[in-house]
Design an enzyme around this catalytic site. Structure first.
Site, short mmCIF file in Angstrom:
data_model
loop_
_atom_site.label_atom_id
_atom_site.label_comp_id
_atom_site.label_asym_id
_atom_site.label_seq_id
_atom_site.Cartn_x
_atom_site.Cartn_y
_atom_site.Cartn_z
CG HIS A 195 -89.91 42.01 21.10
ND1 HIS A 195 -89.00 42.55 20.22
CD2 HIS A 195 -90.80 41.31 20.33
CE1 HIS A 195 -89.29 42.19 18.98
NE2 HIS A 195 -90.39 41.45 19.02
CB SER A 226 -90.55 42.38 15.81
OG SER A 226 -90.02 41.12 16.12
CD1 TRP A 227 -91.96 39.97 9.40
CD2 TRP A 227 -89.82 39.46 8.99
NE1 TRP A 227 -91.83 39.75 8.04
CE2 TRP A 227 -90.52 39.44 7.78
CE3 TRP A 227 -88.45 39.18 8.99
CZ2 TRP A 227 -89.91 39.15 6.56
CZ3 TRP A 227 -87.83 38.88 7.78
CH2 TRP A 227 -88.56 38.86 6.58
CG ASP A 267 -86.67 43.56 22.31
OD1 ASP A 267 -86.74 42.32 22.35
OD2 ASP A 267 -87.08 44.22 21.33
N GLY A 309 -93.32 38.81 13.06
CA GLY A 309 -93.23 37.35 12.90
C GLY A 309 -91.86 37.00 12.34
#
Length: 322
Positions: free
Chosen positions: A301, A116-117, A273, A49
């Protein structure tokens, strides 16, 4: 138990043997759950996120006979309370929360896994508390530099997904499109619920539409869920407009990398990605040559793409000996 699933190398879905809430401030209570072997090797799963929360399939990267799997919904995310709250919600609050959970569970050292985050927060946590981290498995590297945010939210991914980009532009008047993160910020924090939800769904749909090499309608449909989209979009935008509450490139600085240089690390990165392009994973590898970078040639991604999930499971199997 062998990893098995129709399209991926994931282990079968499994239910938690324990769950609860950890009060981390006067405002926030965080949901966490424990899955797998009560006496197994502890691994901390850090979701993306920010604002994404954990899902059932996030438990499935780890052999449940080997690992004690710990999942935490970050502030304002998933089942944590209050939902979508931006108050007392910064990178360093989340780092502190992870450390509070480690102490609450009486864990000495653990493997940390994030994409990711989740890779951002994993790096921030490991650089703050290197003595607690046995190893890092990172995917889709994101360090919140302006160049990364501009590529995805302003001018870059727009050239690859023009039809989806047009939908993302739609809620924003033309004269405000020079800074899309700022324009969305005002709408995601509007007093009008309809304005907030329209913006939240458009913001969320843009990311979900661009997350896989082959678009997945089922994944994209999550953007239509009011509560999920509201938390996801509001929290993401809050972090991005505040530049992750850190210096530009802080996580890649030599002084930061030196703190974790001796920690075993595998980086799994989809070649295509567009949410967190490979240039950031490559920058991390250059700053940290001791880390192992694996480029997945046929992935975007998402952690759920077959080539990526296969590499991630292989890494958890290998790190089981740490």
């Amino acid at each position: 138990m062998s990893a098995a699933s129709q399209n991926t190398s994931l282990f079968p879905e499994i239910e938690p043997y324990q769950s609860g809430f950890l009060k981390v401030s006067d405002i926030h209570e965080l949901y966490y759950e424990l899955v797998g072997n009560k006496d197994g090797k502890p691994v901390m799963f850090i979701h993306g996120g920010p604002g994404g929360g954990c899902g059932k399939r996030d438990r499935c990267f780890f052999n449940p006979e080997t690992y004690k799997i710990i999942l935490l919904d970050q502030r304002g995310s998933g089942r944590s309370k209050p939902t979508a709250s931006l108050e007392q919600n910064t990178t360093w609050d989340l780092v502190d929360d992870i450390e509070k959970l480690r102490k609450h569970l009486a864990i000495d050292k653990w493997l940390v896994f994030g994409g990711s985050w989740g890779s951002t927060l994993s790096l921030a946590y490991a650089q703050t508390h290197p003595e607690t981290v046995k190893g890092l498995i990172l995917r889709g590297i994101f360090t919140l530099r302006k160049s990364e945010l501009d590529f995805f939210y302003q001018n870059g991914a727009s050239h690859l997904f023009p039809e989806a980009w047009e939908e993302y532009l739609a809620p924003i008047p033309e004269d405000e499109r020079g800074d899309m993160v700022k324009a969305y910020h005002s709408r995601l924090n509007s007093d009008d619920e309809a304005t907030r939800l329209t913006a939240a769904k458009a913001w969320s749909k843009w990311e979900l539409t661009t997350s896989k090499l082959h678009m997945d309608p089922e994944s994209i449909s999550k953007a239509a869920e009011d509560d999920w989209a509201n938390a996801f979009a509001r929290i993401e935008n809050h972090y991005f407009i505040n530049e992750g509450f850190m210096r530009q490139g802080q996580l890649l600085e030599k002084q930061s990398i030196d703190k974790i240089r001796s920690i075993p690390c595998v980086i799994v990165q989809g070649r295509y990605d567009v949410v967190c392009p490979a240039t950031t994973a490559y920058a991390l590898k250059k700053a940290w040559p001791e880390a192992e970078l694996q480029i997945v040639p046929d992935a975007g991604h998402s952690s759920m793409e077959p080539g990526t999930s296969k590499r991630l499971v292989e890494a958890t199997e290998r790190f089981a000996t740490l």
